[in-house]
Enzyme design. Structure first.
Site, mmCIF file in Angstrom:
data_model
loop_
_atom_site.group_PDB
_atom_site.id
_atom_site.type_symbol
_atom_site.label_atom_id
_atom_site.label_comp_id
_atom_site.label_asym_id
_atom_site.label_seq_id
_atom_site.Cartn_x
_atom_site.Cartn_y
_atom_site.Cartn_z
ATOM 1 N N ASP A 87 64.813 5.462 19.223
ATOM 2 C CA ASP A 87 65.495 4.690 20.538
ATOM 3 C C ASP A 87 64.412 5.229 21.914
ATOM 4 O O ASP A 87 64.544 6.389 21.774
ATOM 5 C CB ASP A 87 66.886 5.182 20.625
ATOM 6 C CG ASP A 87 67.583 4.598 21.758
ATOM 7 O OD1 ASP A 87 67.042 4.116 22.738
ATOM 8 O OD2 ASP A 87 68.873 4.000 21.518
ATOM 9 N N HIS A 170 51.508 -16.350 28.723
ATOM 10 C CA HIS A 170 50.797 -16.617 27.632
ATOM 11 C C HIS A 170 50.143 -18.161 27.997
ATOM 12 O O HIS A 170 49.470 -18.444 27.515
ATOM 13 C CB HIS A 170 51.532 -16.891 26.664
ATOM 14 C CG HIS A 170 52.656 -17.992 26.617
ATOM 15 N ND1 HIS A 170 53.971 -17.941 27.265
ATOM 16 C CD2 HIS A 170 52.653 -19.266 26.160
ATOM 17 C CE1 HIS A 170 54.519 -19.126 27.025
ATOM 18 N NE2 HIS A 170 53.789 -19.917 26.530
ATOM 19 N N LYS A 174 46.153 -20.222 27.128
ATOM 20 C CA LYS A 174 45.769 -21.686 26.209
ATOM 21 C C LYS A 174 44.517 -22.145 26.536
ATOM 22 O O LYS A 174 44.302 -22.046 27.989
ATOM 23 C CB LYS A 174 46.942 -22.431 26.804
ATOM 24 C CG LYS A 174 48.280 -22.048 26.275
ATOM 25 C CD LYS A 174 49.324 -23.111 26.735
ATOM 26 C CE LYS A 174 50.758 -22.682 26.273
ATOM 27 N NZ LYS A 174 51.286 -23.306 24.932
ATOM 28 N N GLU A 208 59.049 -32.198 29.641
ATOM 29 C CA GLU A 208 59.480 -31.934 27.982
ATOM 30 C C GLU A 208 60.216 -32.862 27.625
ATOM 31 O O GLU A 208 61.258 -33.178 28.417
ATOM 32 C CB GLU A 208 59.629 -30.431 27.810
ATOM 33 C CG GLU A 208 58.802 -29.358 28.227
ATOM 34 C CD GLU A 208 59.339 -27.914 28.274
ATOM 35 O OE1 GLU A 208 58.848 -26.957 27.912
ATOM 36 O OE2 GLU A 208 60.557 -27.711 28.663
ATOM 37 N N HIS A 232 53.800 -20.497 35.447
ATOM 38 C CA HIS A 232 52.802 -21.256 34.753
ATOM 39 C C HIS A 232 52.301 -22.446 35.864
ATOM 40 O O HIS A 232 50.985 -22.466 35.867
ATOM 41 C CB HIS A 232 53.329 -22.013 33.650
ATOM 42 C CG HIS A 232 53.957 -21.269 32.506
ATOM 43 N ND1 HIS A 232 53.554 -20.107 32.380
ATOM 44 C CD2 HIS A 232 54.890 -21.599 31.761
ATOM 45 C CE1 HIS A 232 54.485 -19.453 31.550
ATOM 46 N NE2 HIS A 232 55.037 -20.570 30.983
HETATM 47 P P1 NDP Z 1 64.277 -9.349 20.905
HETATM 48 O O1 NDP Z 1 65.790 -8.867 21.526
HETATM 49 O O2 NDP Z 1 64.023 -10.145 19.653
HETATM 50 O O3 NDP Z 1 63.591 -7.972 20.447
HETATM 51 C C1 NDP Z 1 63.682 -6.768 21.121
HETATM 52 C C2 NDP Z 1 63.165 -5.463 20.466
HETATM 53 O O4 NDP Z 1 63.213 -4.415 21.364
HETATM 54 C C3 NDP Z 1 63.639 -5.223 19.242
HETATM 55 O O5 NDP Z 1 62.384 -4.688 18.422
HETATM 56 C C4 NDP Z 1 64.720 -3.979 19.364
HETATM 57 O O6 NDP Z 1 64.741 -3.068 18.231
HETATM 58 C C5 NDP Z 1 63.795 -3.350 20.553
HETATM 59 N N1 NDP Z 1 64.781 -2.632 21.134
HETATM 60 C C6 NDP Z 1 65.833 -2.974 22.293
HETATM 61 N N2 NDP Z 1 66.323 -1.822 22.640
HETATM 62 C C7 NDP Z 1 65.606 -0.700 22.017
HETATM 63 C C8 NDP Z 1 65.925 0.639 22.398
HETATM 64 N N3 NDP Z 1 66.709 1.155 23.178
HETATM 65 N N4 NDP Z 1 65.405 1.523 21.589
HETATM 66 C C9 NDP Z 1 64.106 0.990 20.594
HETATM 67 N N5 NDP Z 1 63.853 -0.151 20.603
HETATM 68 C C10 NDP Z 1 64.794 -0.978 21.169
HETATM 69 O O7 NDP Z 1 63.449 -9.705 21.883
HETATM 70 P P2 NDP Z 1 62.093 -10.748 21.853
HETATM 71 O O8 NDP Z 1 61.253 -10.251 21.106
HETATM 72 O O9 NDP Z 1 62.926 -12.206 22.148
HETATM 73 O O10 NDP Z 1 61.509 -10.619 23.269
HETATM 74 C C11 NDP Z 1 61.050 -9.341 23.822
HETATM 75 C C12 NDP Z 1 60.108 -9.727 25.218
HETATM 76 O O11 NDP Z 1 59.238 -10.744 25.240
HETATM 77 C C13 NDP Z 1 61.392 -10.170 26.344
HETATM 78 O O12 NDP Z 1 60.894 -9.596 27.476
HETATM 79 C C14 NDP Z 1 61.289 -11.651 26.374
HETATM 80 O O13 NDP Z 1 61.595 -12.026 27.577
HETATM 81 C C15 NDP Z 1 59.798 -11.672 26.189
HETATM 82 N N6 NDP Z 1 59.324 -13.006 25.617
HETATM 83 C C16 NDP Z 1 59.860 -13.488 24.393
HETATM 84 C C17 NDP Z 1 59.557 -14.822 23.933
HETATM 85 C C18 NDP Z 1 60.045 -15.220 22.535
HETATM 86 O O14 NDP Z 1 59.939 -16.156 22.073
HETATM 87 N N7 NDP Z 1 60.868 -14.329 21.689
HETATM 88 C C19 NDP Z 1 58.703 -15.608 24.570
HETATM 89 C C20 NDP Z 1 58.093 -14.970 25.900
HETATM 90 C C21 NDP Z 1 58.682 -13.827 26.312
HETATM 91 P P3 NDP Z 1 65.930 -3.367 17.293
HETATM 92 O O15 NDP Z 1 66.114 -4.871 16.939
HETATM 93 O O16 NDP Z 1 65.379 -2.803 15.860
HETATM 94 O O17 NDP Z 1 66.997 -2.574 17.903
#
Ligand code: NDP
Length: 462
Positions: A87, A170, A174, A208, A232
Site C-alpha cells: 500500500d 496521450h 499520436k 465522436e 487535447h
Molecule cells: P484503476 O483503478 O484501474 O487502477 C488503480 C491502480 O492503483 C491499481 O493497480 C490499484 O491497485 C492501485 N492502487 C490504488 N490504491 C492503492 C494504494 N493505496 N496502494 C497501492 N496501490 C494502489 O485505475 P486506471 O488504471 O483506470 O487509471 C489510473 C490513472 O490513469 C488514473 O489517474 C486515470 O485517470 C488515468 N487514466 C486511465 C485511463 C484508462 O483507460 N484506464 C485513460 C487515461 C488516463 P489494486 O487494484 O491492486 O488495489
C-alpha cells in the site's frame, strides 16, 4: 536532442489497474521488441500478487491486444518483470521499493494511479531518496480547474523538479498530431500564408459518433470541456498557432506553445455553446438533472501579431453525426472573383489535416470547369499519409514511454502550459451557460453554428 541519461529501471505504480492492462503492457512489449526496454520493470500495487501473477497479467494483456505476438520478445519482457505488493500509504512499502530498485541511477516511475494518491507516492519516494534522481510520469487529469491543478503541481514539486515530471496527454503521442508540427515546420511554403493576412479561420473538430459507452459516472464528473477541450484541443490549437521553435531543444517547443496560451483570453461565455445529447440523463451513473455537457463549441481568439482577429473555432461532442478529428484552415477569398458565376460555389481555399478516421491532408482549390465557360469550382487534392509513407506508427503510449525512458520532454505537458489552459477554460467550469439539447447523430445544437461553424467540407457554404 536530449542529453538526459537513459532510464535503468522502470517502476509501474498501478500495475494491476486498467490503464496498465489496456495500454502499458502492450507498449512495454512493443518497446521490448524494439530493444528499448532492457531494464528491470517493477510493478507495484495493492493486490496480493506474485511475480508470476504480474507476468500472467502482462501476457494476457499483450496477447489480447497485439496481432502476431513475438513470443520471444514477450518472454524477455516477462523475465524482467518483478512485482511488489504494498500500500503506497504505508511506509513499509517504500523500504521494499528501495530494495528492489537498489543501484538504479535513473528510475522512471509511471504513476498509473488515481491522482489523490500522488501525494503519498511522492512522499514515499522522497522518504527513500528516489526523488533525487530519475523521472516521474503522471497521467491526466491534471486537476479539475486552475486551483486544483496548482495544488497537484505543488504536490509534485514538493520533492521533484519540473524537469523530472513527465505529464502525459496521450493525444500528443499520436502520430497525426505530431505530424501537424512536421507539416508546419518542415515545409517552408506554408509559413508566408500562415497568418492573419491570409487565414480567415481555423477550425478544430473532435466529434465522436458514440456516447459515454457505459462510463456515465466518470463522464458526468468531467464533461466535454474538461475531458477534451482543456487538454487535447487546446494543445491542437497551440500546434496550429505556435511560432517556429528556435531550436530542437525540447524546451523551445514547449515555450512556443505556452506563448500561444498566454495570448488567449479566458473563454467568453457569449462565444461558447454547451450541449447535452438527448437521452444522456438516462445513462447509468449520470446524476439526476445533471447539466454536464456532452458537447461544446466555442470561438477562441489569439491576441498576437500573427493571429489577432482570426477566429479559432473548437467543436467537440459525443453521439454526433460522424467520428472525426481534424484541424481545418480556411483561407481568405481572392479580392476579385473572376471565375465565379451564380451557378458555381466560390468555396475558399482550405487546408484540412484529418487525423481520424483517416490520416490525410486535403487541399481544396478552385479549378476550371471543363467547357466553353470560364468558370471554376472547388476540387480536393487529398494525400493519404499511410499510403505515401506506409505503416501507421507506434501507439501513443509506446511513443511516450520511449520518450520518458530517454528523457525527451517535447511531447509532455509542462506545468505552465497546464495552468494556462485551465485559466482559459475556467469561465466555463462554473457558473456556466445552460446546456442546450441536441439529437444523437447530429453535429450538436443548431446554436453552435454561431460560435463554431462546421468546417468547409462537412458543409457547403453556398
Ligand atoms: P484503476 O483503478 O484501474 O487502477 C488503480 C491502480 O492503483 C491499481 O493497480 C490499484 O491497485 C492501485 N492502487 C490504488 N490504491 C492503492 C494504494 N493505496 N496502494 C497501492 N496501490 C494502489 O485505475 P486506471 O488504471 O483506470 O487509471 C489510473 C490513472 O490513469 C488514473 O489517474 C486515470 O485517470 C488515468 N487514466 C486511465 C485511463 C484508462 O483507460 N484506464 C485513460 C487515461 C488516463 P489494486 O487494484 O491492486 O488495489
Amino acid at each position: 536532442m536530449t542529453t538526459a541519461p537513459p532510464a535503468d529501471a522502470f517502476l509501474l505504480f498501478g500495475a494491476s489497474g486498467d490503464l496498465a492492462r489496456k495500454k502499458l503492457f502492450p507498449a512495454l512489449y512493443e518497446l521490448t521488441v524494439e530493444g528499448r526496454v532492457d531494464m528491470p520493470v517493477v510493478g507495484i500495487a495493492r493486490s496480493e500478487w506474485s511475480d508470476d501473477d504480474l507476468r500472467d497479467r502482462a501476457r494476457e494483456s499483450v496477447r489480447d491486444r497485439v496481432d502476431n505476438v513475438d513470443e520471444a520478445a514477450l518472454g524477455r519482457l516477462c523475465s524482467r518483470l518483478r512485482y511488489l505488493s504494498g500500500d503506497y500509504t504505508e511506509q513499509s512499502t517504500w523500504g521494499r521499493v528501495a530494495e528492489l530498485t537498489e543501484g538504479a541511477q535513473v528510475p522512471v516511475s509511471f504513476l498509473a494511479i488515481p491522482p489523490f494518491l500522488f501525494d503519498d507516492v511522492v512522499e514515499g519516494m522522497a522518504s527513500v531518496g528516489m526523488t533525487e534522481r530519475g523521472r516521474v510520469v503522471v497521467e491526466k487529469p491534471f486537476g479539475r480547474d486552475l486551483a486544483t491543478a496548482k495544488e497537484l503541481n505543488a504536490t509534485l514539486h514538493k520533492h521533484l523538479d519540473e524537469a523530472q515530471i513527465f505529464r502525459i496527454d496521450h493525444f500528443l503521442g499520436k502520430e497525426p498530431v505530431q505530424n501537424l508540427m512536421v507539416y508546419r515546420f518542415a515545409n517552408s511554403m506554408l509559413e508566408p500564408v500562415w497568418n492573419r493576412n491570409h487565414v480567415a479561420s481555423v477550425s478544430i473538430l473532435m466529434s465522436e459518433a458514440f456516447g459515454v459507452d457505459g462510463r456515465g459516472a466518470f463522464y458526468d464528473e468531467v464533461g466535454a470541456i474538461r475531458d477534451v477541450v482543456q487538454n487535447h484541443l487546446l494543445q491542437m490549437v497551440a500546434l496550429m498557432a505556435m511560432e517556429p521553435p528556435a531550436s530542437k531543444d525540447p524546451a523551445a517547443m514547449r515555450d512556443e506553445k505556452v506563448k500561444v496560451f498566454k495570448a488567449m483570453k479566458p473563454l467568453d461565455p457569449a462565444r461558447v455553446v454547451r450541449g447535452q445529447v438527448n437521452g444522456y440523463l438516462d445513462e447509468d451513473g449520470v446524476a439526476e438533472g445533471s447539466d454536464t455537457e456532452t458537447f461544446a463549441a466555442m470561438t477562441i481568439e489569439i491576441d498576437s501579431w500573427r493571429w489577432a482577429g482570426v477566429p479559432f473555432h473548437i467543436r467537440a461532442g459525443k453521439s454526433m453525426a460522424q467520428t472525426i478529428t481534424e484541424a481545418v484552415v480556411e483561407f481568405k477569398q481572392p479580392p476579385s472573383m473572376l471565375f465565379a458565376d451564380e451557378d458555381t460555389c466560390p468555396a475558399p481555399n482550405v487546408l484540412r489535416f484529418r487525423m481520424k478516421p483517416d490520416d490525410n491532408i486535403t487541399m481544396t482549390m478552385q479549378a476550371k470547369v471543363p467547357g466553353l465557360e470560364m468558370v471554376s469550382r472547388a476540387i480536393d487534392m487529398t494525400v493519404d499519409y499511410e499510403e505515401q509513407l506506409g505503416g501507421d506508427g507506434p501507439d501513443a503510449y509506446e511513443r511516450l514511454i520511449a520518450d520518458a525512458l530517454v528523457g525527451d520532454e517535447r511531447l509532455f505537458a509542462r506545468q505552465d502550459g497546464v495552468e494556462e489552459a485551465w485559466r482559459i477554460v475556467e469561465p466555463m467550469l462554473a457558473p456556466r451557460n445552460p446546456v442546450l439539447p441536441y439529437a444523437a447523430g447530429t453535429w450538436g445544437p443548431d446554436e453552435a453554428d454561431a460560435v463554431a461553424p462546421l468546417p468547409s467540407g462537412l458543409v457547403t457554404r453556398c
